[in-house]
Design a protein around this motif. Structure first.
Motif, mmCIF file in Angstrom:
data_model
loop_
_atom_site.group_PDB
_atom_site.id
_atom_site.type_symbol
_atom_site.label_atom_id
_atom_site.label_comp_id
_atom_site.label_asym_id
_atom_site.label_seq_id
_atom_site.Cartn_x
_atom_site.Cartn_y
_atom_site.Cartn_z
ATOM 1 N N ALA A 173 7.559 12.648 -19.510
ATOM 2 C CA ALA A 173 6.997 11.352 -19.145
ATOM 3 C C ALA A 173 5.864 11.587 -18.156
ATOM 4 C CB ALA A 173 8.065 10.454 -18.518
ATOM 5 N N SER A 174 4.822 10.802 -18.271
ATOM 6 C CA SER A 174 3.644 10.952 -17.427
ATOM 7 C C SER A 174 3.605 9.831 -16.388
ATOM 8 C CB SER A 174 2.387 10.908 -18.294
ATOM 9 O OG SER A 174 1.240 10.954 -17.482
ATOM 10 N N TYR A 175 3.578 10.222 -15.122
ATOM 11 C CA TYR A 175 3.407 9.282 -14.009
ATOM 12 C C TYR A 175 1.950 9.359 -13.584
ATOM 13 C CZ TYR A 175 8.528 9.523 -13.464
ATOM 14 O OH TYR A 175 9.874 9.484 -13.662
ATOM 15 N N GLN A 176 1.293 8.212 -13.442
ATOM 16 C CA GLN A 176 -0.107 8.194 -13.053
ATOM 17 C C GLN A 176 -0.311 7.228 -11.903
ATOM 18 O OE1 GLN A 176 -2.484 7.357 -16.522
ATOM 19 N NE2 GLN A 176 -1.421 8.883 -17.746
ATOM 20 N N ASN A 177 -1.189 7.629 -10.994
ATOM 21 C CA ASN A 177 -1.488 6.771 -9.854
ATOM 22 C C ASN A 177 -2.810 7.214 -9.247
ATOM 23 O OD1 ASN A 177 -1.157 4.772 -7.936
ATOM 24 N ND2 ASN A 177 0.907 5.405 -7.366
ATOM 25 N N VAL A 232 11.157 19.760 -14.410
ATOM 26 C CA VAL A 232 9.909 20.450 -14.113
ATOM 27 C C VAL A 232 8.773 19.430 -14.119
ATOM 28 C CG1 VAL A 232 10.653 22.660 -15.085
ATOM 29 C CG2 VAL A 232 9.402 21.059 -16.510
ATOM 30 N N ALA A 233 7.680 19.767 -13.399
ATOM 31 C CA ALA A 233 6.542 18.844 -13.337
ATOM 32 C C ALA A 233 5.236 19.615 -13.446
ATOM 33 C CB ALA A 233 6.571 18.057 -12.035
ATOM 34 N N GLU A 234 4.336 19.078 -14.237
ATOM 35 C CA GLU A 234 2.971 19.585 -14.337
ATOM 36 C C GLU A 234 2.080 18.601 -13.571
ATOM 37 O OE1 GLU A 234 -0.435 20.336 -17.782
ATOM 38 O OE2 GLU A 234 1.605 19.801 -18.347
ATOM 39 N N ILE A 235 1.160 19.120 -12.762
ATOM 40 C CA ILE A 235 0.331 18.275 -11.909
ATOM 41 C C ILE A 235 -1.126 18.360 -12.353
ATOM 42 C CG2 ILE A 235 -0.464 17.865 -9.552
ATOM 43 C CD1 ILE A 235 2.182 19.283 -8.668
ATOM 44 N N LYS A 247 3.371 15.055 -14.871
ATOM 45 C CA LYS A 247 4.096 15.043 -16.141
ATOM 46 C C LYS A 247 5.446 15.710 -15.912
ATOM 47 C CE LYS A 247 -0.268 15.634 -18.572
ATOM 48 N NZ LYS A 247 -1.045 16.538 -19.440
ATOM 49 N N VAL A 248 6.504 14.909 -15.990
ATOM 50 C CA VAL A 248 7.853 15.399 -15.700
ATOM 51 C C VAL A 248 8.631 15.547 -17.004
ATOM 52 C CG1 VAL A 248 10.021 14.913 -14.510
ATOM 53 C CG2 VAL A 248 7.848 14.331 -13.424
ATOM 54 N N THR A 249 9.265 16.700 -17.153
ATOM 55 C CA THR A 249 10.080 16.982 -18.330
ATOM 56 C C THR A 249 11.514 17.230 -17.898
ATOM 57 O OG1 THR A 249 8.164 18.006 -19.397
ATOM 58 C CG2 THR A 249 10.334 18.485 -20.346
#
Length: 148
Positions: A30-34, A57-60, A93-95
């Motif tokens: 899921a993608s968090y955007q701000n 895990v998270a991709e930044i 982006k958190v998986t």
């Protein structure tokens, strides 16, 4: 894997806490955007992004630059080179892992399940795993040593 598409969160929560079954049992990314604004001068400072608590895990991506993946605690990344005074755009982006989807599928007729596997380890009674970005997300700014 059964997600609802685009959703706006007012607060960061673990996905299994959602009333939306597509989020509650979601497995994937899921993608968090701000956006955030830095008003003060930060030249020469070390700036770190602290994601707080997240699963798994998270991709930044900051201002269009992929800063890589955080997969171990503490979920922190130095962002000094890519953060700027003024408006900044961030995407996280958190998986998560797939047990929640496997558990959620146990509530569906076999023909409507999202997963097909020979693993029968999970049942309806199993506890859902925490998932997503729980935060708190914050910036840590360490001024240039000359300013001490």
């Amino acid at each position: 894997m059964g997600g609802p598409g685009s959703v706006e969160f007012k607060n960061l929560i673990s996905w299994p806490e959602s009333e939306n079954l597509g989020i509650k049992y979601y497995s994937g990314t899921a993608s968090y955007q701000n956006t955030f604004i830095i008003k003060d001068e930060i030249e020469g400072a070390k700036v770190f992004l602290d994601l707080g608590e997240l699963y798994n895990v998270a991709e930044i991506v900051l201002n269009g630059h992929n800063l890589g993946t955080c997969w171990l605690r503490p979920f922190q990344k130095e962002i000094s080179e890519y953060v700027k005074q003024g408006r900044n755009k961030i995407e996280i982006k958190v998986t998560n892992l797939w047990p929640n989807r496997l558990i959620g599928d146990q509530f569906l007729p076999e023909a409507e399940r999202y997963t097909q596997t020979n693993i029968s380890k999970y049942t309806r009674q199993d506890t859902l795993r925490p998932s997503g970005l729980l935060g708190p997300v914050r910036l840590m700014i360490i001024p240039d040593r000359d300013e001490f």
